[in-house]
Design a protein around this motif. Structure first.
Motif, short mmCIF file in Angstrom:
data_model
loop_
_atom_site.label_atom_id
_atom_site.label_comp_id
_atom_site.label_asym_id
_atom_site.label_seq_id
_atom_site.Cartn_x
_atom_site.Cartn_y
_atom_site.Cartn_z
N UNK A 158 -34.20 -31.10 54.94
CA UNK A 158 -34.83 -30.05 55.72
C UNK A 158 -34.02 -28.77 55.80
N UNK A 159 -32.86 -28.74 55.17
CA UNK A 159 -32.01 -27.55 55.20
C UNK A 159 -32.20 -26.72 53.94
N UNK A 160 -32.21 -25.39 54.10
CA UNK A 160 -32.33 -24.51 52.94
C UNK A 160 -33.76 -24.47 52.42
N UNK A 161 -33.91 -23.94 51.22
CA UNK A 161 -35.24 -23.78 50.62
C UNK A 161 -35.89 -25.14 50.39
N UNK A 162 -37.18 -25.20 50.65
CA UNK A 162 -37.93 -26.44 50.48
C UNK A 162 -38.14 -26.71 48.98
N UNK A 163 -37.70 -27.87 48.49
CA UNK A 163 -37.83 -28.16 47.05
C UNK A 163 -39.14 -28.84 46.68
N UNK A 164 -40.13 -28.89 47.59
CA UNK A 164 -41.34 -29.66 47.32
C UNK A 164 -42.00 -29.27 46.02
N UNK A 165 -42.19 -27.96 45.77
CA UNK A 165 -42.88 -27.56 44.55
C UNK A 165 -42.08 -27.96 43.31
N UNK A 166 -40.76 -27.88 43.39
CA UNK A 166 -39.92 -28.34 42.27
C UNK A 166 -40.04 -29.84 42.10
N UNK A 167 -40.15 -30.57 43.21
CA UNK A 167 -40.34 -32.02 43.13
C UNK A 167 -41.65 -32.35 42.41
N UNK A 168 -42.72 -31.65 42.77
CA UNK A 168 -44.01 -31.90 42.15
C UNK A 168 -43.99 -31.55 40.66
N UNK A 169 -43.29 -30.51 40.32
CA UNK A 169 -43.17 -30.13 38.90
C UNK A 169 -42.42 -31.19 38.12
N UNK A 170 -41.37 -31.77 38.71
CA UNK A 170 -40.52 -32.74 38.00
C UNK A 170 -41.10 -34.15 38.00
N UNK A 171 -42.07 -34.41 38.88
CA UNK A 171 -42.52 -35.78 39.13
C UNK A 171 -43.33 -36.37 37.97
#
Length: 327
Positions: free
Chosen positions: A231-244
């Protein structure tokens, strides 16, 4: 500056209470419109004064606002509201002379005819001549946005083994709960699946995840390779979805499920603890499965393909068509 081109741009205004799950729906629709037609987007977040916030939409007047009076300002073509806080302003704006085209996202719990256009989840069952139904909810996930987000996290993700399993964990709602015991059980199932596949986990919790449930799931996943965002810093969700290679989503959120189904990756629906029966969510789950995007979670992590859902673009096209028809 080309003043002629600038004048030809549609002026879009997004009005919500600023909560991410609400704002992302209206903003996602506005961004999709802007990809189909030149447009500028203005975001307004409204707050009602505490004594007046619980009042029904028809009882509220702009003088009761604590923040967001600019939502009523002239000079906009398409006005897009989402959520309970936006409703009184949508009704007020539509009464103005030379009113903009007023679009409401989600079921407004008011007669649809009181708005120019309503974009509603099909699982809500809302009907009307100006109601446009979509599977799930509008959102901001697009292939371009995922690709744009990926480089900032590439160094950390590149070394992780495949398959990479993104997990989007929700929390308590009126319909579902995520108890510590259930969170721990889900965590163990996810850990076993990822380890058996020789892959890595990429997990984010939502703002609705109860702290005790988050702690229980983190403990169950503590030895699992991957990255659980703190939860700290920039949210990596979109990067997670790209890498998944796979996406796991708890069944409590139409937003998260629709976002996941837009990626083209297999979407595995994680069960939650039911608090009360919900035909609406049952219909959503059935629709996602019928589309080919989603299946109930299988620890074997089977792979399947489907055409990624693009419901936000479909809704944006319908808004533009209805706006043009009004003239």
């Amino acid at each position: 500056m080309d003043l002629t081109a600038e004048a030809a741009r549609l002026r879009l205004r997004v009005v919500t209470d600023g909560r991410a799950g609400i704002e992302n729906q209206a903003l996602g629709l506005a961004e999709a419109i802007s990809r189909l037609a030149p447009a500028t987007i203005e975001v307004v977040r409204v707050v009602w004064q505490t004594p007046f916030d619980p009042l029904p939409a028809d009882w509220k007047v702009p003088a009761m606002l604590a923040q967001g009076h600019e939502a009523l300002a002239p000079g906009v073509d398409v006005w897009i509201g989402c959520g309970r806080a936006s409703l009184p302003l949508a009704l007020a704006v539509r009464r103005q002379p030379c009113a903009p085209f007023v679009v409401q996202v989600q079921d407004p719990r008011l007669p649809p005819r009181r708005f120019d256009f309503v974009v509603a989840p099909a699982h809500d069952g809302l009907k009307g001549g100006n109601v446009f139904e979509i599977l799930g909810a509008p959102h901001r996930v697009t292939p371009a946005r995922l690709a744009e987000a990926a480089p900032a996290f590439a160094d950390r993700l590149a070394s992780l083994p495949q398959p990479r399993v993104a997990a989007m964990i929700g929390g308590r709602s009126k319909v579902f709960d995520l108890t510590p015991a259930h969170a721990a059980d889900l965590g163990r199932q996810i850990a076993d699946a990822v380890v058996a596949a020789g892959g890595a986990l990429l997990l984010t919790f939502s703002r609705r995840t109860p702290p005790e449930a988050e702690a229980a799931m983190r403990a169950a996943l503590s030895d699992t390779p991957g990255w659980i965002w703190d939860g700290q810093g920039a949210n990596p969700l979109f990067a997670f979805l790209k890498a998944a290679d796979h996406v796991l989503v708890t069944e409590d959120s139409a937003n998260m499920a629709t976002e996941a189904a837009s990626t083209g990756r297999p979407v595995h629906l994680l069960p939650m603890v039911p608090r009360r029966p919900s035909p609406k969510f049952a219909r959503l789950r059935e629709a996602l499965e019928a589309s080919g995007a989603a299946r109930p979670f299988d620890p074997a992590l089977p792979v399947w393909t489907y055409t990624p859902l693009d419901e936000t673009r479909r809704a944006a096209s319908a808004v533009l068509e209805a706006f043009a028809a009004r003239g």
